[in-house]
Design a protein around this motif. Structure first.
Motif, PDB file in Angstrom:
ATOM      1  N   SER A  45       0.833  -1.193   0.000  1.00  0.00           N
ATOM      2  CA  SER A  45       0.000   0.000   0.000  1.00  0.00           C
ATOM      3  C   SER A  45       0.885   1.267   0.000  1.00  0.00           C
ATOM      4  N   GLU A  66       2.015   1.743  -3.483  1.00  0.00           N
ATOM      5  CA  GLU A  66       0.923   2.251  -4.315  1.00  0.00           C
ATOM      6  C   GLU A  66       0.799   3.772  -4.175  1.00  0.00           C
ATOM      7  N   LEU A 123       3.761  -0.252 -10.798  1.00  0.00           N
ATOM      8  CA  LEU A 123       3.445  -0.963  -9.565  1.00  0.00           C
ATOM      9  C   LEU A 123       3.615  -2.476  -9.730  1.00  0.00           C
TER      10      LEU A 123
END
Ligand code: DCP
Ligand code: CA
Ligand code: CA
Length: 356
Positions: free
Chosen positions: A264, A267, A316
């Motif tokens: 996360s 991201e 990513l």
């Protein structure tokens, strides 16, 4: 022979102000220090061409500008706003350039030798550049085209405002000879003053000066002056602000071995990097992650794509693969970084309005 362009925005700060305040268009607009009813200190940053008709100029005391035109529109300098527009202009220009060199907030050299076959086509190309800037930002610029930076810059001055000027070798002599020496790009006020004292007021007169005389007075720089007076400038368009990579790093609140938490974080950083590369009109080829362990040892791993990309999803995906390769040991992570490199510019279609 090289084909070099110099693009320079017309009355840049004042034009930016007209852009967001259409009601001031047609009036004299002066950007700079507060005139304070004629008692203001500080200077004029720039003014539009309407104000220039009253003799107002960049660098003039604001009090003098006030005396010349009391009811002009006086506005403070908002460099953040001009920089945002400048970034957009540079992004557009990069898309047209082979080699690209930004020289100031509103001006850049472009080596377009690889983009066009000859000077006549360069003029058409310059027209396209002007249209793209107008379409992307609503602003006007002027473009000088010639065989080197010195001449492109001087041609641009002659093209102002809102023009294109091509300066061919056969026209150089009669173009530059009548000019005062301080109009030579690269010759500053001090040098110009010294040259005057030596008896050289115009470029034509300067071109009669001997090389030895100039070198003994100015050192190696004398050779440059000698060349400039002949319209000679071998200097290359250099990508001074070339960005090698763009990245982010974050430290976790507490050291972690939770993969989801790392993902996360990656991201979030990918989103930020995506925004930055879009703003700068760049694509990447290589993705790198950096991991710092609690004992401050670090390692980096990279993967390169077979193509250029501007996709945050691809960025990513690569980052997750790298993370999977390197988290088998179940050691805790203190800090994580994501970086893209192998950058290249592209000609995007995004409009300035999307950033404002
Ligand atoms: N500038 C400044 N102070 C100066 C000169 C310039 O603050 N003494 C700022 C304001 C200008 C910008 O830099 O808008 C770009 O400078 P230019 O010399 O290119 O001048 P302009 O773009 O204003 O006008 P021109 O149409 O003559 O290029
Ligand atoms: Ca300008
Ligand atoms: Ca300029």
């Amino acid at each position: 022979m090289r084909i070099i362009m110099l693009v320079d925005m017309d009355y840049f700060f004042a034009a930016c102000e007209e852009l967001r305040k259409p009601e001031i268009k047609g009036k004299p607009v002066i950007v700079g220090a507060d005139p304070k009813g004629g008692n203001g200190r500080g200077v004029v940053s720039t003014c539009n061409y309407v104000a220039r008709r009253y003799g107002i100029r960049s660098g003039m005391p604001i009090s003098m500008a006030y005396r010349l035109k009391k009811d002009a529109v006086f506005l403070p300098v908002d460099d953040k706003y001009y920089e945002k527009i400048s970034n957009e202009i540079m992004r557009i220009l990069r898309g047209f350039a082979g080699r690209f060199e930004q020289v100031s907030i509103d001006e850049a050299f472009m080596d377009v030798s690889e983009k066009v076959d000859n000077f006549d086509k360069a003029v058409d190309y310059a027209r396209e550049v002007k249209e793209a800037i107008m379409k992307g930002t609503g602003l006007k610029c002027s473009i000088g085209i010639s065989e080197n930076k010195l001449l492109a810059k001087m041609a641009c001055e002659a093209a102002k405002p809102d023009g294109i000027k091509l300066l061919k070798r056969e026209d150089v002599q009669k173009f530059i000879e009548p000019m005062p020496v301080d109009r030579l790009y690269g010759v500053g006020k001090k040098t110009a003053q010294k040259l005057k004292e030596m008896g050289y007021e115009t470029v034509g007169e300067l071109s009669k000066a001997g090389l030895m005389e100039l070198v003994s007075k100015f050192g190696v720089y004398g050779k440059e002056i000698y060349d400039y007076a002949r319209g000679i400038d071998e200097s290359e368009v250099v990508e001074n602000n070339e960005i090698k990579s763009i990245g982010r790093e974050r430290t976790f609140d507490a050291d972690t071995d939770n993969i989801e938490e790392m993902k996360s974080m990656l991201e979030t950083m990918a989103n930020e990097i995506k925004e930055e590369i879009d703003t700068k009109g760049l694509q990447f080829k290589t993705v790198t992650i950096k991991i710092r362990k609690p004992d401050f040892t670090e390692f980096m791993k990279s993967r390169s794509l077979s193509h250029y990309s501007n996709s945050d999803k691809e960025m990513l995906d690569e980052a997750f693969k790298l993370l999977a390769d390197n988290t088998g040991t179940k050691e805790k992570v203190r800090k994580i970084g994501l970086r893209v490199s192998g950058l290249a510019s592209y000609r995007g279609q995004r409009k300035l309005a999307e950033y404002m």
